[in-house]
Design a protein around this motif. Structure first.
Motif, PDB file in Angstrom:
ATOM      1  N   TYR A   1       0.712   4.057  -2.877  1.00  0.00           N
ATOM      2  CA  TYR A   1       0.360   5.429  -2.484  1.00  0.00           C
ATOM      3  C   TYR A   1       1.449   6.406  -2.932  1.00  0.00           C
ATOM      4  CZ  TYR A   1      -3.165   3.341   0.608  1.00  0.00           C
ATOM      5  OH  TYR A   1      -4.230   2.641   1.107  1.00  0.00           O
TER       6      TYR A   1
ATOM      7  N   THR B   1      -6.438  -0.490  -3.619  1.00  0.00           N
ATOM      8  CA  THR B   1      -5.121  -1.077  -3.339  1.00  0.00           C
ATOM      9  C   THR B   1      -5.175  -1.956  -2.102  1.00  0.00           C
ATOM     10  OG1 THR B   1      -4.007   0.845  -4.328  1.00  0.00           O
ATOM     11  CG2 THR B   1      -2.709  -0.539  -2.836  1.00  0.00           C
ATOM     12  N   PHE B   2      -5.826  -1.465  -1.055  1.00  0.00           N
ATOM     13  CA  PHE B   2      -5.951  -2.221   0.196  1.00  0.00           C
ATOM     14  C   PHE B   2      -6.727  -3.521  -0.031  1.00  0.00           C
ATOM     15  CE2 PHE B   2      -8.637  -3.267   3.864  1.00  0.00           C
ATOM     16  CZ  PHE B   2      -7.676  -3.474   4.842  1.00  0.00           C
TER      17      PHE B   2
ATOM     18  N   ASP C   1      -8.439   9.989  -4.970  1.00  0.00           N
ATOM     19  CA  ASP C   1      -7.337   9.310  -4.291  1.00  0.00           C
ATOM     20  C   ASP C   1      -7.838   8.281  -3.270  1.00  0.00           C
ATOM     21  OD1 ASP C   1      -8.266  10.966  -2.310  1.00  0.00           O
ATOM     22  OD2 ASP C   1      -6.343  11.953  -1.911  1.00  0.00           O
ATOM     23  N   TRP C   2      -9.010   8.528  -2.672  1.00  0.00           N
ATOM     24  CA  TRP C   2      -9.558   7.560  -1.717  1.00  0.00           C
ATOM     25  C   TRP C   2      -9.926   6.252  -2.407  1.00  0.00           C
ATOM     26  CZ3 TRP C   2     -14.323   5.346  -2.285  1.00  0.00           C
ATOM     27  CH2 TRP C   2     -15.194   5.940  -3.225  1.00  0.00           C
TER      28      TRP C   2
ATOM     29  N   ALA D   1      -6.714   4.333  -2.998  1.00  0.00           N
ATOM     30  CA  ALA D   1      -6.244   3.806  -1.713  1.00  0.00           C
ATOM     31  C   ALA D   1      -7.072   2.605  -1.275  1.00  0.00           C
ATOM     32  CB  ALA D   1      -6.299   4.903  -0.652  1.00  0.00           C
TER      33      ALA D   1
ATOM     34  N   THR E   1       2.525   8.884   4.039  1.00  0.00           N
ATOM     35  CA  THR E   1       3.288   7.850   3.336  1.00  0.00           C
ATOM     36  C   THR E   1       4.796   8.044   3.464  1.00  0.00           C
ATOM     37  OG1 THR E   1       1.474   7.478   1.764  1.00  0.00           O
ATOM     38  CG2 THR E   1       3.667   6.722   1.115  1.00  0.00           C
TER      39      THR E   1
ATOM     40  N   LYS F   1      -7.330  14.706  -5.657  1.00  0.00           N
ATOM     41  CA  LYS F   1      -7.856  14.292  -4.354  1.00  0.00           C
ATOM     42  C   LYS F   1      -9.269  13.739  -4.450  1.00  0.00           C
ATOM     43  CE  LYS F   1      -5.111  17.386  -1.464  1.00  0.00           C
ATOM     44  NZ  LYS F   1      -5.145  18.455  -0.440  1.00  0.00           N
TER      45      LYS F   1
ATOM     46  N   CYS G   1       0.825  -1.212   0.000  1.00  0.00           N
ATOM     47  CA  CYS G   1       0.000   0.000   0.000  1.00  0.00           C
ATOM     48  C   CYS G   1       0.854   1.254   0.000  1.00  0.00           C
ATOM     49  CB  CYS G   1      -0.943  -0.001   1.198  1.00  0.00           C
ATOM     50  SG  CYS G   1      -2.304  -1.206   1.074  1.00  0.00           S
ATOM     51  N   LEU G   2       1.899   1.280   0.804  1.00  0.00           N
ATOM     52  CA  LEU G   2       2.781   2.453   0.828  1.00  0.00           C
ATOM     53  C   LEU G   2       3.419   2.676  -0.535  1.00  0.00           C
ATOM     54  CD1 LEU G   2       4.609   2.133   4.284  1.00  0.00           C
ATOM     55  CD2 LEU G   2       2.828   3.766   3.641  1.00  0.00           C
TER      56      LEU G   2
ATOM     57  N   ILE H   1      -0.370   9.964  -3.490  1.00  0.00           N
ATOM     58  CA  ILE H   1      -1.467  10.242  -2.571  1.00  0.00           C
ATOM     59  C   ILE H   1      -0.987  10.006  -1.133  1.00  0.00           C
ATOM     60  CG2 ILE H   1      -3.180   9.624  -4.289  1.00  0.00           C
ATOM     61  CD1 ILE H   1      -3.538   6.946  -2.958  1.00  0.00           C
ATOM     62  N   ARG H   2      -1.724  10.557  -0.181  1.00  0.00           N
ATOM     63  CA  ARG H   2      -1.343  10.494   1.235  1.00  0.00           C
ATOM     64  C   ARG H   2       0.087  11.013   1.401  1.00  0.00           C
ATOM     65  NH1 ARG H   2      -5.959   9.474   0.557  1.00  0.00           N
ATOM     66  NH2 ARG H   2      -7.228   7.857   1.541  1.00  0.00           N
TER      67      ARG H   2
END
Length: 435
Positions: free
Chosen positions: A78, A166-167, A159-160, A163, A88, A156, A74-75, A83-84
């Motif tokens: 991201y 991906t998770f 981006d959620w 995220a 991150t 933005k 995830c990192l 993002i984040r």
């Protein structure tokens, strides 16, 4: 002018470090996700090296394996998408700040030969791992310091979504590979591997000399034996271990040795040179094995007997555990003894099933996907499950790539179109206001 040029250089350097970190973390997290049990075994090695095995609960190594794969993947994604941007780079810096001194200690003290940072996909020495982490730490410091220079690849507004997907993707991949088998098998016992070739020593190379030691018990006294002085059946098997007598060239497969439990005879060559099919039920510890499919396993053994195929259960369990398994499951198949680490390397399932022919791994199944009567409708020579699928690897690459990349590309395209639509709408609105 000088300040502007410096700002451009810092921006280029930061984004170069960002993509470098992203690729490494994505790859590292992915190879851990496709082999969660392999990562669990490596974490257990770390705990033993630190002397913490008795201090942590039994479920901790597997939980840590899943979390490590998910966090790294995830990192990486991201950071790739930008993002984040606050959290991150911070988490990456903290991870590298811990891992770099840890790998320095591993390189100096060498309690573990391989850190396992890239699983079995890329095996590095401890010193190679340390220098790799030094570069990653430098990149992490740069990205954290100049994180405002990171150029996002998505707005933005979406981006959620990136995220969240991906998770869910990496969680699903990890759980699937845990229940079944690793999607990509980087070990020397993968489908299509010739075990005999994996054991060969190049001409002129000096091989590493190993010795298998058997711990047996009689009248309450435990004693070690080798193959040369293996005692009679009045001794009870307790454990076995493989020790290095003289270090030399190590082939990919160096500890494949099958000892028949009944009489202590080595049948390795007999199994590898068998030109017919051989079923190997691999259960490294029978007292921990999943017995939910015992009826299906017994049916597989009956099928092998009816069609004159060999069937062996390979384990490193004690005689007591083997007898307990036979009583609980009604197992009539012969048992053979093997090194515990070798068994866990052969297949990531306890138990798992391998199909060999002439020393080549034809197919592998986890305990959750064993072939049943609807699949075994004829002799193996006439069934597709007993043929090596040469397209398996390429198809898996395409499938895994497609399931991850195409949805992200779709989100990015929708975001770009949405942004362009609103941009044109704002321009048109401004034009109407100036009239």
């Amino acid at each position: 002018m000088e300040s502007k040029r410096l700002h451009s250089i810092i921006g280029l350097w930061t984004n170069a470090c960002r993509f470098f970190l992203a690729i490494v973390f994505i790859f590292s997290g992915f190879v851990k996700a496709v082999d969660p049990l392999g990562t669990q075994y490596k974490i257990q090695d770390y705990l033993e090296a630190f002397g913490w095995t008795s201090l942590v609960p039994a479920f901790f190594p597997f939980l840590a394996s899943v979390l490590q794969a998910m966090i790294e993947f995830c990192l990486g994604v991201y950071l790739l998408f930008g993002i984040r941007r606050r959290t991150t780079p911070l988490f990456m810096l903290l991870i590298m700040g811990v891992m770099t001194p840890l790998t320095l200690w591993l390189a100096i003290d060498n309690p573990i030969s391989d850190c396992g940072c890239f699983g079995d996909a890329v095996v590095l020495t401890n010193w190679q791992t340390f220098w790799k982490n030094c570069f990653l730490l430098l990149a992490a410091v740069s990205v954290f310091k100049w994180r405002n220079c990171i150029t996002p690849l998505i707005t933005k507004r979406f981006d959620w979504l990136v995220a969240l997907y991906t998770f869910l993707y990496i969680l699903g991949m990890t759980l699937y590979c845990y229940r079944e088998l690793p999607v990509f098998d980087f070990r020397p016992y993968h489908i299509g591997a010739d075990i005999r070739k994996g054991m060969e020593i190049p001409e002129g190379a000096q091989p590493t000399v190993y010795e298998t030691r058997f711990i047996l018990k009689k009248d309450g006294v435990e004693k070690e034996f080798s193959l040369e002085n293996y005692p009679d059946s009045t001794w009870t098997f307790v454990d076995s271990k493989t020790v290095v007598k003289k270090q030399g060239y190590e082939p990919p497969i160096h500890d494949f040795s099958i000892i028949r439990q009944e009489d202590g005879e080595d049948i390795t060559e007999e199994v590898l040179n068998d030109e017919d099919y051989t079923f190997l039920l691999v259960a490294h510890q029978l007292n921990q094995a999943d017995d939910s499919t015992i009826d299906l396993i017994n049916e597989l053994y009956d099928y092998s007997v009816e069609n004159d195929y060999k069937f062996y259960c390979l384990t490193s369990s004690t005689d007591e555990d083997i007898e307990d398994w036979q009583e609980r499951t009604g197992a009539e198949y012969p048992f053979c003894l093997m090194d515990n680490i070798t068994l866990k390397t052969m297949i990531r399932s306890n138990p798992g099933l391998m199909l060999l022919k002439n020393g080549v791994v034809i197919n592998k199944w986890s305990v959750n996907s064993l072939p049943d009567e609807y699949m075994l409708t004829d002799r193996l020579e006439k069934l597709p499950l007993a043929q090596i699928n040469t397209k398996t690897f390429s198809h898996k690459v395409i499938l895994v790539f497609a399931w991850f990349i195409f949805p992200l590309l779709f989100f990015s395209m929708v975001d770009a179109v949405w942004e362009q639509y609103h941009k044109r709408k704002r321009i048109k609105l401004n034009e109407n206001q100036t009239k």
